[in-house]
Design a protein around this motif. Structure first.
Motif, mmCIF file in Angstrom:
data_model
loop_
_atom_site.group_PDB
_atom_site.id
_atom_site.type_symbol
_atom_site.label_atom_id
_atom_site.label_comp_id
_atom_site.label_asym_id
_atom_site.label_seq_id
_atom_site.Cartn_x
_atom_site.Cartn_y
_atom_site.Cartn_z
ATOM 1 N N GLN A 1 0.812 -1.212 0.000
ATOM 2 C CA GLN A 1 0.000 0.000 0.000
ATOM 3 C C GLN A 1 0.848 1.265 0.000
ATOM 4 O O GLN A 1 0.450 2.297 -0.540
ATOM 5 C CB GLN A 1 -0.936 0.014 1.217
ATOM 6 N N PHE A 2 2.042 1.191 0.585
ATOM 7 C CA PHE A 2 2.905 2.359 0.643
ATOM 8 C C PHE A 2 3.916 2.413 -0.506
ATOM 9 O O PHE A 2 4.459 3.487 -0.785
ATOM 10 C CB PHE A 2 3.664 2.379 1.974
ATOM 11 N N LEU A 3 4.157 1.299 -1.163
ATOM 12 C CA LEU A 3 5.241 1.247 -2.137
ATOM 13 C C LEU A 3 4.786 1.123 -3.589
ATOM 14 O O LEU A 3 5.620 1.236 -4.484
ATOM 15 C CB LEU A 3 6.165 0.056 -1.821
ATOM 16 N N TYR A 4 3.500 0.893 -3.841
ATOM 17 C CA TYR A 4 3.086 0.671 -5.223
ATOM 18 C C TYR A 4 3.289 1.931 -6.055
ATOM 19 O O TYR A 4 3.270 3.059 -5.548
ATOM 20 C CB TYR A 4 1.638 0.199 -5.289
ATOM 21 N N ASP A 5 3.496 1.736 -7.340
ATOM 22 C CA ASP A 5 3.750 2.828 -8.277
ATOM 23 C C ASP A 5 2.505 3.703 -8.397
ATOM 24 O O ASP A 5 1.457 3.244 -8.847
ATOM 25 C CB ASP A 5 4.135 2.254 -9.641
ATOM 26 N N GLN A 6 2.626 4.985 -8.010
ATOM 27 C CA GLN A 6 1.476 5.883 -8.036
ATOM 28 C C GLN A 6 1.003 6.183 -9.452
ATOM 29 O O GLN A 6 -0.108 6.690 -9.646
ATOM 30 C CB GLN A 6 1.839 7.203 -7.332
ATOM 31 N N GLU A 7 1.843 5.896 -10.455
ATOM 32 C CA GLU A 7 1.452 6.143 -11.840
ATOM 33 C C GLU A 7 0.654 4.985 -12.433
ATOM 34 O O GLU A 7 0.174 5.084 -13.557
ATOM 35 C CB GLU A 7 2.712 6.378 -12.695
ATOM 36 N N ARG A 8 0.527 3.902 -11.693
ATOM 37 C CA ARG A 8 -0.190 2.725 -12.180
ATOM 38 C C ARG A 8 -1.413 2.474 -11.308
ATOM 39 O O ARG A 8 -1.455 2.882 -10.150
ATOM 40 C CB ARG A 8 0.713 1.482 -12.150
ATOM 41 N N GLU A 9 -2.377 1.809 -11.889
ATOM 42 C CA GLU A 9 -3.545 1.408 -11.100
ATOM 43 C C GLU A 9 -3.128 0.308 -10.121
ATOM 44 O O GLU A 9 -2.544 -0.697 -10.527
ATOM 45 C CB GLU A 9 -4.656 0.895 -12.013
ATOM 46 N N PRO A 10 -3.392 0.469 -8.825
ATOM 47 C CA PRO A 10 -2.989 -0.555 -7.855
ATOM 48 C C PRO A 10 -3.869 -1.792 -7.955
ATOM 49 O O PRO A 10 -5.004 -1.737 -8.442
ATOM 50 C CB PRO A 10 -3.194 0.159 -6.509
ATOM 51 N N TYR A 11 -3.334 -2.904 -7.494
ATOM 52 C CA TYR A 11 -4.135 -4.127 -7.422
ATOM 53 C C TYR A 11 -5.138 -3.989 -6.282
ATOM 54 O O TYR A 11 -4.817 -3.483 -5.204
ATOM 55 C CB TYR A 11 -3.242 -5.336 -7.188
ATOM 56 N N VAL A 12 -6.339 -4.448 -6.520
ATOM 57 C CA VAL A 12 -7.387 -4.391 -5.506
ATOM 58 C C VAL A 12 -8.191 -5.687 -5.541
ATOM 59 O O VAL A 12 -8.068 -6.484 -6.471
ATOM 60 C CB VAL A 12 -8.347 -3.193 -5.738
ATOM 61 N N GLY A 13 -9.020 -5.880 -4.515
ATOM 62 C CA GLY A 13 -9.948 -6.999 -4.498
ATOM 63 C C GLY A 13 -9.280 -8.364 -4.489
ATOM 64 O O GLY A 13 -8.186 -8.542 -3.931
ATOM 65 N N PRO A 14 -9.901 -9.335 -5.138
ATOM 66 C CA PRO A 14 -9.365 -10.707 -5.149
ATOM 67 C C PRO A 14 -7.958 -10.796 -5.749
ATOM 68 O O PRO A 14 -7.154 -11.616 -5.308
ATOM 69 C CB PRO A 14 -10.386 -11.475 -6.006
ATOM 70 N N GLU A 15 -7.676 -9.968 -6.752
ATOM 71 C CA GLU A 15 -6.344 -10.019 -7.359
ATOM 72 C C GLU A 15 -5.278 -9.598 -6.358
ATOM 73 O O GLU A 15 -4.228 -10.236 -6.258
ATOM 74 C CB GLU A 15 -6.291 -9.120 -8.593
ATOM 75 N N LEU A 16 -5.554 -8.553 -5.587
ATOM 76 C CA LEU A 16 -4.608 -8.126 -4.552
ATOM 77 C C LEU A 16 -4.469 -9.206 -3.491
ATOM 78 O O LEU A 16 -3.358 -9.518 -3.052
ATOM 79 C CB LEU A 16 -5.083 -6.814 -3.927
ATOM 80 N N ARG A 17 -5.592 -9.793 -3.064
ATOM 81 C CA ARG A 17 -5.557 -10.839 -2.045
ATOM 82 C C ARG A 17 -4.692 -12.008 -2.497
ATOM 83 O O ARG A 17 -3.847 -12.511 -1.738
ATOM 84 C CB ARG A 17 -6.974 -11.320 -1.768
ATOM 85 N N ASN A 18 -4.864 -12.461 -3.729
ATOM 86 C CA ASN A 18 -4.094 -13.599 -4.224
ATOM 87 C C ASN A 18 -2.610 -13.287 -4.289
ATOM 88 O O ASN A 18 -1.771 -14.127 -3.935
ATOM 89 C CB ASN A 18 -4.608 -14.008 -5.607
ATOM 90 N N ARG A 19 -2.273 -12.091 -4.725
ATOM 91 C CA ARG A 19 -0.863 -11.720 -4.808
ATOM 92 C C ARG A 19 -0.238 -11.587 -3.424
ATOM 93 O O ARG A 19 0.923 -11.939 -3.218
ATOM 94 C CB ARG A 19 -0.707 -10.420 -5.614
ATOM 95 N N VAL A 20 -1.012 -11.074 -2.470
ATOM 96 C CA VAL A 20 -0.514 -10.980 -1.102
ATOM 97 C C VAL A 20 -0.256 -12.371 -0.534
ATOM 98 O O VAL A 20 0.780 -12.617 0.103
ATOM 99 C CB VAL A 20 -1.527 -10.211 -0.220
#
Length: 220
Positions: A109-128
């Motif tokens: 949440q603190f390190l993702y590229d601000q120029e890109r859309e962050p991962y959210v929802g199930p996709e973020l959960r799976n990557r985490v």
């Protein structure tokens, strides 16, 4: 300006130098860009630009993350003062696993590229979850590799120098996992992985677990 002055020469109102007023056929006409987009009944375009959604660390997510980390460290303190040898092995393994998801999530949440859309929802959960599993497995590097290479009875026998080198290797490998899972820059991946591994080291110190420098005569 009136058309009766077209083609005539006269003084400039500001500098008083003679200027020639263009004829009617020489005037420059600038046309507005043609808009063929769908219109509503008032003639306004019905197309709206897609705005980028800003994703910040939510208060709920932050509270859950801090609560999970605090709970694990409280348990570590309990084991430190109630057990003769600190936290047992099963508790150490549980702490390594339980701390991974909240730390991985918070770090992203603190390190993702601000120029890109962050991962959210199930996709973020799976990557985490994937990155968390890799981080936990990487502790096998600490637990097994130096013990095998230097023929030690247990990992705690390694010197602090060897432990420092091993920790750097784990962070470097973890940075590759972070960069691959979340498309981070490698340096951001180093910070992301370092957050987890250094927190685990602090957890071990809190729970009374010796990670390195244990004299041979103190071994069971």
């Amino acid at each position: 300006m009136s058309d009766k002055f077209a083609g005539k020469t006269g003084p400039c109102p500001n500098c008083k130098k003679p200027i020639e007023i263009p004829k009617e056929g020489e005037e420059v006409v600038i046309h507005a860009p043609r808009d063929d987009s769908p219109k509503d009944s008032t003639g306004q375009s019905v197309l709206k630009p897609i705005r980028r959604k800003e994703t910040d660390v939510t208060r709920r997510g932050l509270i859950i993350t801090l609560g999970a980390i605090l709970a694990v460290f409280v348990c570590a303190l309990v084991f430190r003062f109630t057990g003769p040898a600190g936290a047992p092995l099963w508790a150490q393994l549980l702490g390594i696993v339980l701390l991974a998801p909240p730390l991985v999530w918070a770090g992203y949440q603190f390190l993702y590229d601000q120029e890109r859309e962050p991962y959210v929802g199930p996709e973020l959960r799976n990557r985490v979850l994937i990155c968390s599993a890799i981080f936990a497995v990487l502790w096998c590097v600490y637990a097994c590799v130096p013990t095998y290479i230097f023929e030690l009875n247990q990992a705690a026998e390694m010197s602090y120098t060897v432990f420092g080198i091993t920790l750097c290797i784990m962070i470097a490998l973890g940075a590759l996992a972070s960069a691959g899972a979340f498309e981070l820059e490698y340096f951001s991946g180093v910070i992301h992985a370092g957050l987890y591994f250094i927190t685990i080291v602090l957890l071990a110190l809190t729970s009374g677990v010796v990670l390195a420098g244990l004299p041979h005569e103190l071994l069971p």
